[in-house]
Design a protein around this motif. Structure first.
Motif, PDB file in Angstrom:
ATOM      1  N   ASP A  54      60.843  31.097  24.485  1.00  0.00           N
ATOM      2  CA  ASP A  54      60.630  29.736  23.999  1.00  0.00           C
ATOM      3  C   ASP A  54      61.539  29.510  22.790  1.00  0.00           C
ATOM      4  N   PRO A  55      62.304  28.415  22.761  1.00  0.00           N
ATOM      5  CA  PRO A  55      63.216  28.158  21.630  1.00  0.00           C
ATOM      6  C   PRO A  55      62.512  28.210  20.278  1.00  0.00           C
ATOM      7  N   GLN A  56      61.250  27.752  20.223  1.00  0.00           N
ATOM      8  CA  GLN A  56      60.520  27.710  18.964  1.00  0.00           C
ATOM      9  C   GLN A  56      60.104  29.101  18.495  1.00  0.00           C
ATOM     10  N   GLU A  57      60.158  30.073  19.403  1.00  0.00           N
ATOM     11  CA  GLU A  57      59.735  31.421  19.047  1.00  0.00           C
ATOM     12  C   GLU A  57      60.918  32.347  18.751  1.00  0.00           C
ATOM     13  N   VAL A  58      62.137  31.813  18.870  1.00  0.00           N
ATOM     14  CA  VAL A  58      63.323  32.636  18.640  1.00  0.00           C
ATOM     15  C   VAL A  58      63.599  32.722  17.146  1.00  0.00           C
ATOM     16  N   ASN A  59      63.480  33.925  16.591  1.00  0.00           N
ATOM     17  CA  ASN A  59      63.798  34.175  15.188  1.00  0.00           C
ATOM     18  C   ASN A  59      64.953  35.165  15.116  1.00  0.00           C
ATOM     19  N   GLY A  60      66.032  34.761  14.484  1.00  0.00           N
ATOM     20  CA  GLY A  60      67.169  35.664  14.373  1.00  0.00           C
ATOM     21  C   GLY A  60      68.178  35.453  15.488  1.00  0.00           C
ATOM     22  N   ASP A  61      68.889  36.506  15.813  1.00  0.00           N
ATOM     23  CA  ASP A  61      69.991  36.455  16.761  1.00  0.00           C
ATOM     24  C   ASP A  61      69.468  36.347  18.194  1.00  0.00           C
ATOM     25  N   LEU A  62      69.843  35.266  18.898  1.00  0.00           N
ATOM     26  CA  LEU A  62      69.393  35.060  20.269  1.00  0.00           C
ATOM     27  C   LEU A  62      69.898  36.171  21.176  1.00  0.00           C
ATOM     28  N   ASN A  63      71.116  36.654  20.933  1.00  0.00           N
ATOM     29  CA  ASN A  63      71.654  37.738  21.765  1.00  0.00           C
ATOM     30  C   ASN A  63      70.770  38.980  21.724  1.00  0.00           C
ATOM     31  N   GLN A  64      70.238  39.293  20.542  1.00  0.00           N
ATOM     32  CA  GLN A  64      69.360  40.444  20.416  1.00  0.00           C
ATOM     33  C   GLN A  64      68.051  40.220  21.165  1.00  0.00           C
ATOM     34  N   VAL A  65      67.532  38.990  21.105  1.00  0.00           N
ATOM     35  CA  VAL A  65      66.310  38.658  21.846  1.00  0.00           C
ATOM     36  C   VAL A  65      66.533  38.860  23.343  1.00  0.00           C
ATOM     37  N   VAL A  66      67.682  38.387  23.834  1.00  0.00           N
ATOM     38  CA  VAL A  66      67.995  38.515  25.257  1.00  0.00           C
ATOM     39  C   VAL A  66      68.141  39.977  25.651  1.00  0.00           C
ATOM     40  N   GLN A  67      68.827  40.752  24.824  1.00  0.00           N
ATOM     41  CA  GLN A  67      69.027  42.168  25.149  1.00  0.00           C
ATOM     42  C   GLN A  67      67.705  42.929  25.198  1.00  0.00           C
ATOM     43  N   ARG A  68      66.789  42.605  24.277  1.00  0.00           N
ATOM     44  CA  ARG A  68      65.462  43.229  24.325  1.00  0.00           C
ATOM     45  C   ARG A  68      64.728  42.847  25.595  1.00  0.00           C
ATOM     46  N   ALA A  69      64.881  41.574  25.997  1.00  0.00           N
ATOM     47  CA  ALA A  69      64.231  41.106  27.221  1.00  0.00           C
ATOM     48  C   ALA A  69      64.762  41.849  28.447  1.00  0.00           C
ATOM     49  N   LEU A  70      66.074  41.989  28.515  1.00  0.00           N
ATOM     50  CA  LEU A  70      66.691  42.653  29.668  1.00  0.00           C
ATOM     51  C   LEU A  70      66.265  44.112  29.767  1.00  0.00           C
ATOM     52  N   GLN A  71      66.152  44.768  28.620  1.00  0.00           N
ATOM     53  CA  GLN A  71      65.715  46.164  28.616  1.00  0.00           C
ATOM     54  C   GLN A  71      64.258  46.282  29.020  1.00  0.00           C
ATOM     55  N   GLN A  72      63.436  45.352  28.553  1.00  0.00           N
ATOM     56  CA  GLN A  72      62.000  45.416  28.828  1.00  0.00           C
ATOM     57  C   GLN A  72      61.702  45.256  30.309  1.00  0.00           C
ATOM     58  N   ILE A  73      62.435  44.369  30.988  1.00  0.00           N
ATOM     59  CA  ILE A  73      62.156  44.130  32.412  1.00  0.00           C
ATOM     60  C   ILE A  73      63.104  44.904  33.319  1.00  0.00           C
ATOM     61  N   ASN A  74      63.927  45.757  32.724  1.00  0.00           N
ATOM     62  CA  ASN A  74      64.862  46.569  33.505  1.00  0.00           C
ATOM     63  C   ASN A  74      65.729  45.696  34.402  1.00  0.00           C
ATOM     64  N   PHE A  75      66.316  44.670  33.794  1.00  0.00           N
ATOM     65  CA  PHE A  75      67.097  43.671  34.527  1.00  0.00           C
ATOM     66  C   PHE A  75      68.396  44.271  35.057  1.00  0.00           C
ATOM     67  N   ARG A  76      68.666  43.987  36.332  1.00  0.00           N
ATOM     68  CA  ARG A  76      69.929  44.382  36.945  1.00  0.00           C
ATOM     69  C   ARG A  76      70.742  43.154  37.342  1.00  0.00           C
ATOM     70  N   CYS A  77      70.114  42.257  38.067  1.00  0.00           N
ATOM     71  CA  CYS A  77      70.698  40.952  38.383  1.00  0.00           C
ATOM     72  C   CYS A  77      69.540  40.028  38.728  1.00  0.00           C
ATOM     73  N   GLY A  78      69.779  38.724  38.615  1.00  0.00           N
ATOM     74  CA  GLY A  78      68.667  37.842  38.907  1.00  0.00           C
ATOM     75  C   GLY A  78      68.870  36.416  38.477  1.00  0.00           C
ATOM     76  N   VAL A  79      67.820  35.830  37.849  1.00  0.00           N
ATOM     77  CA  VAL A  79      67.718  34.389  37.656  1.00  0.00           C
ATOM     78  C   VAL A  79      67.392  34.059  36.202  1.00  0.00           C
ATOM     79  N   VAL A  80      67.962  32.965  35.714  1.00  0.00           N
ATOM     80  CA  VAL A  80      67.499  32.315  34.493  1.00  0.00           C
ATOM     81  C   VAL A  80      67.125  30.895  34.894  1.00  0.00           C
ATOM     82  N   GLU A  81      65.861  30.530  34.680  1.00  0.00           N
ATOM     83  CA  GLU A  81      65.444  29.189  35.080  1.00  0.00           C
ATOM     84  C   GLU A  81      64.536  28.570  34.021  1.00  0.00           C
ATOM     85  N   GLU A  82      64.472  27.246  34.051  1.00  0.00           N
ATOM     86  CA  GLU A  82      63.649  26.520  33.091  1.00  0.00           C
ATOM     87  C   GLU A  82      62.177  26.819  33.343  1.00  0.00           C
ATOM     88  N   TRP A  83      61.451  27.099  32.262  1.00  0.00           N
ATOM     89  CA  TRP A  83      60.011  27.319  32.354  1.00  0.00           C
ATOM     90  C   TRP A  83      59.332  25.967  32.258  1.00  0.00           C
TER      91      TRP A  83
END
Length: 288
Positions: free
Chosen positions: A129-158
């Motif tokens: 959620d944009p309102q919950e992003v504190n700090g560097d967005l790239n770091q938030v994304v990288q943590r997300a990818l590691q947490q869900i073990n992302f290989r390939c997939g989708v980014v879509e509007e919630w």
């Protein structure tokens, strides 16, 4: 084991990989089977394909096709071809493409969800959620990818404002008959109850039922054209304004499959739990 079928677990539990990597278990299975055995699994992936090849037996299903049409990107690709509603987003994204896709939506103030193509029961999803992003967005994304073990997939509007979620189970037969089970209400599952699972039958207004059936029929035609035969399980969200959009299609057996199959093998008649519709020329010609 009965009727030359081994019923094993799906790739969601990595059972096939664990068997393959356990020499003792692998040897034990080989000592008990012959070449006329078949392996039937919940979800056919490359792990099951490798195990079946090692055992020298027939695997029921096509892992290459399953991983295409049964993925989060796959349903979006086929939904676009069918012209049915899906959430705004981007599919078939690799690791190097997720950052800019997330940034494109977050910069517009839109919450998004990242989905790994092979995620199961919400475990491959991460909401930002944009309102919950504190700090560097790239770091938030990288943590997300590691947490869900992302290989390939989708980014879509919630999309917020969903009032109900439906599950529809279908089957495409070898002789191209399209079978459709009735709607099932969904329940929330997964981390923070954000994700989808099936539950009890639900009432849907007739005008929406007809419209959704027509959308499902068009989707099943696309799966049929892609060469898929077997189970298809669609999940969709109903919004407050009585619109709907498709979330995913699990191109695999549904949860009730194995209890019914065990009942058949044991000579027990399983009572039908859902009404089944058969798509025919008459149904196709109805006015939706």
């Amino acid at each position: 084991r009965k009727d030359n079928i081994i019923i094993a677990g799906g790739s969601g539990t990595n059972l096939a990989q664990r068997i393959f990597n356990d020499p003792h278990t692998l040897l034990e299975i080989k000592s008990r089977i012959t070449s006329d055995f078949e392996m039937d699994v919940f979800y056919v992936s490359v792990d099951e394909r490798r195990l079946a090849d090692e055992l020298g037996i027939l695997l029921l299903g096509d892992h290459e096709l399953t991983e295409v049409v049964g993925s989060k990107s796959g349903i979006r690709d086929l939904a676009r071809k069918a012209g049915v509603p899906i959430s705004d987003g981007m599919e078939n994204l690799g690791l190097d493409q997720v950052n800019w896709a997330v940034r494109a939506y977050i910069s517009q103030g839109k919450p998004i969800v990242i989905k790994d193509d092979q995620g199961v029961s919400g475990l491959g999803n991460f909401r930002i959620d944009p309102q919950e992003v504190n700090g560097d967005l790239n770091q938030v994304v990288q943590r997300a990818l590691q947490q869900i073990n992302f290989r390939c997939g989708v980014v879509e509007e919630w999309k917020d404002g969903g009032v109900s979620s439906l599950g529809i189970q279908g089957y495409i037969t070898d002789d191209d008959c399209l079978l459709l089970s009735d709607f099932w209400q969904q329940i929330l599952e997964g981390v923070n109850c954000k994700y989808i699972g099936s539950s009890t039958p639900v009432d849907v207004p007739d005008f929406m039922r007809q419209s959704i059936f027509f959308d499902v029929y068009r989707l099943m035609e696309e799966y049929q054209s892609a060469g898929w035969r077997g189970n298809v399980n669609f999940d969709l969200i109903i919004c407050e304004d009585n619109t709907s959009f498709f979330v995913e299609c699990n191109a695999r057996k549904s949860a009730p499959y194995y209890p019914r199959r065990f009942a058949e093998l044991c000579g027990v008649t399983a009572q039908p739990i859902m009404s089944t519709l058969i798509f025919s020329e008459t149904l196709k010609q109805l006015s939706f």
